[in-house]
Design a protein around this motif. Sequence first.
Motif, PDB file in Angstrom:
ATOM      1  N   ASP A   1       0.763  -1.212   0.147  1.00 33.78           N
ATOM      2  CA  ASP A   1      -0.131  -0.130   0.069  1.00 33.78           C
ATOM      3  C   ASP A   1       0.855   1.293   0.007  1.00 33.78           C
ATOM      4  OD1 ASP A   1      -2.283  -1.490  -0.067  1.00 33.78           O
ATOM      5  OD2 ASP A   1      -2.430  -1.594   2.269  1.00 33.78           O
ATOM      6  N   PHE A   2       2.111   1.204   0.709  1.00 34.32           N
ATOM      7  CA  PHE A   2       2.958   2.352   0.842  1.00 34.32           C
ATOM      8  C   PHE A   2       3.450   2.552  -0.501  1.00 34.32           C
ATOM      9  CE2 PHE A   2       7.449   3.805   1.538  1.00 34.32           C
ATOM     10  CZ  PHE A   2       6.708   5.431   1.849  1.00 34.32           C
ATOM     11  N   GLY A   3       3.800   1.551  -1.294  1.00 23.83           N
ATOM     12  CA  GLY A   3       4.372   1.544  -2.542  1.00 23.83           C
ATOM     13  C   GLY A   3       3.442   2.103  -3.475  1.00 23.83           C
ATOM     14  N   MET A   4       2.170   1.881  -3.304  1.00 23.12           N
ATOM     15  CA  MET A   4       1.191   2.649  -4.275  1.00 23.12           C
ATOM     16  C   MET A   4       1.302   4.028  -3.827  1.00 23.12           C
ATOM     17  SD  MET A   4      -0.111   0.208  -6.388  1.00 23.12           S
ATOM     18  CE  MET A   4       1.635  -0.317  -6.388  1.00 23.12           C
ATOM     19  N   GLU A   5       1.145   4.427  -2.863  1.00 30.74           N
ATOM     20  CA  GLU A   5       0.971   5.664  -2.491  1.00 30.74           C
ATOM     21  C   GLU A   5       2.278   6.553  -2.917  1.00 30.74           C
ATOM     22  OE1 GLU A   5       0.408   8.757   1.721  1.00 30.74           O
ATOM     23  OE2 GLU A   5       0.688   6.458   1.659  1.00 30.74           O
ATOM     24  N   LEU A   6       3.487   5.939  -2.887  1.00 29.80           N
ATOM     25  CA  LEU A   6       4.704   6.566  -3.461  1.00 29.80           C
ATOM     26  C   LEU A   6       4.805   6.572  -4.896  1.00 29.80           C
ATOM     27  CD1 LEU A   6       7.574   7.312  -2.185  1.00 29.80           C
ATOM     28  CD2 LEU A   6       8.376   5.142  -2.648  1.00 29.80           C
ATOM     29  N   TYR A   7       4.182   5.488  -5.437  1.00 33.09           N
ATOM     30  CA  TYR A   7       4.147   5.591  -6.698  1.00 33.09           C
ATOM     31  C   TYR A   7       3.322   6.721  -7.335  1.00 33.09           C
ATOM     32  CZ  TYR A   7       3.011   4.093 -11.669  1.00 33.09           C
ATOM     33  OH  TYR A   7       3.094   3.945 -13.218  1.00 33.09           O
ATOM     34  N   ASP A   8       2.173   6.950  -6.991  1.00 29.92           N
ATOM     35  CA  ASP A   8       1.118   8.079  -7.299  1.00 29.92           C
ATOM     36  C   ASP A   8       1.958   9.161  -6.949  1.00 29.92           C
ATOM     37  OD1 ASP A   8      -0.672   6.337  -8.026  1.00 29.92           O
ATOM     38  OD2 ASP A   8      -1.764   6.232  -5.968  1.00 29.92           O
TER      39      ASP A   8
ATOM     40  N   GLY B   1       2.961  14.443  -9.968  1.00 26.44           N
ATOM     41  CA  GLY B   1       3.271  15.811  -9.522  1.00 26.44           C
ATOM     42  C   GLY B   1       4.050  16.024  -8.417  1.00 26.44           C
ATOM     43  N   GLY B   2       3.283  15.371  -7.343  1.00 23.96           N
ATOM     44  CA  GLY B   2       3.937  15.721  -6.005  1.00 23.96           C
ATOM     45  C   GLY B   2       5.360  15.696  -5.731  1.00 23.96           C
ATOM     46  N   GLY B   3       5.950  14.349  -6.494  1.00 24.19           N
ATOM     47  CA  GLY B   3       7.588  14.142  -6.292  1.00 24.19           C
ATOM     48  C   GLY B   3       8.368  15.204  -7.035  1.00 24.19           C
ATOM     49  N   ALA B   4       7.730  15.850  -7.888  1.00 26.52           N
ATOM     50  CA  ALA B   4       8.552  16.936  -8.776  1.00 26.52           C
ATOM     51  C   ALA B   4       9.018  18.257  -7.627  1.00 26.52           C
ATOM     52  CB  ALA B   4       7.673  17.711  -9.813  1.00 26.52           C
ATOM     53  N   LEU B   5       8.378  18.239  -6.683  1.00 29.65           N
ATOM     54  CA  LEU B   5       8.454  19.206  -5.610  1.00 29.65           C
ATOM     55  C   LEU B   5       9.984  18.801  -5.030  1.00 29.65           C
ATOM     56  CD1 LEU B   5       5.485  19.979  -3.858  1.00 29.65           C
ATOM     57  CD2 LEU B   5       6.524  21.701  -5.513  1.00 29.65           C
ATOM     58  N   ALA B   6      10.068  17.577  -4.562  1.00 30.96           N
ATOM     59  CA  ALA B   6      11.334  16.959  -3.763  1.00 30.96           C
ATOM     60  C   ALA B   6      12.265  17.069  -4.781  1.00 30.96           C
ATOM     61  CB  ALA B   6      10.750  15.799  -3.189  1.00 30.96           C
ATOM     62  N   LEU B   7      12.031  16.597  -6.082  1.00 32.37           N
ATOM     63  CA  LEU B   7      13.103  16.387  -7.091  1.00 32.37           C
ATOM     64  C   LEU B   7      13.620  17.821  -7.428  1.00 32.37           C
ATOM     65  CD1 LEU B   7      11.660  13.651  -9.406  1.00 32.37           C
ATOM     66  CD2 LEU B   7      13.591  13.501  -7.944  1.00 32.37           C
TER      67      LEU B   7
END
Length: 240
Positions: free
Chosen positions: A119-126, A131-137
Amino acid sequence: MQGEPDQPLTAEADVRTRTQSDSGTPAPLEKVRRRRPGAGRRRDPRIDEQILVAARRVYMEAGWEGFKFDTIAKAASVSRDALYRRYESLEDLLWAVLLSGANLSLQMDTSDARTVLHDFGMELYDYFTKGGGALALRVHLEAWRFPELYRNYRDRLLDPQMKDYQKTITALLEREGVDVATVNVQALVEAINGAVMFHALLNQATPHDIGRTAASREFVKIQIDQALVVTGLVAVPERR
């Protein structure tokens, strides 16, 4: 000066915005009246969200160098005064943006450890495909130019988050009867995060990729199972 990597980015800056002339030479710092955040009339929560959405988009597209009150106010269709009533500095606004996109959590529940991690992997994938990960990147990509901003992000958000992940995964494995002394939990956390992030970046969600996205989400479970092989929680798959 904003845009120069050797100057620390602090919330105590005496200016609201910094500009450059068309020739590329530094222009005078723009002084504006300071205002205590929250002062004045009651804030509209719709404008709060409007500002965060616009600020998130500006940072994703232009990075810290293009993260200016003027640009954000225009993108949000609000006055600069609306921003000053809410945020003491650009750093405060960016921090609010980063926190708003960092709601990933790894929680123990009554499910088995494998299901929790799936479930955590699915959340991380999403997070990374929507778009959310672009902030961290963006913070990581600009770390060499704005090291103080990166250190602040790492120390205040990333490191505590990773420690929480390790603590939760350790408890999950112990509940499953795994001898955690034989497992490097930090390596396991990084293996899961790294594998899912890389796969997500290779499979960004686009309108014509619905079928591919569905297959990619299923592949995330395989990635997590592979990472869990070292714990003994998942058996080594037989060769075919």
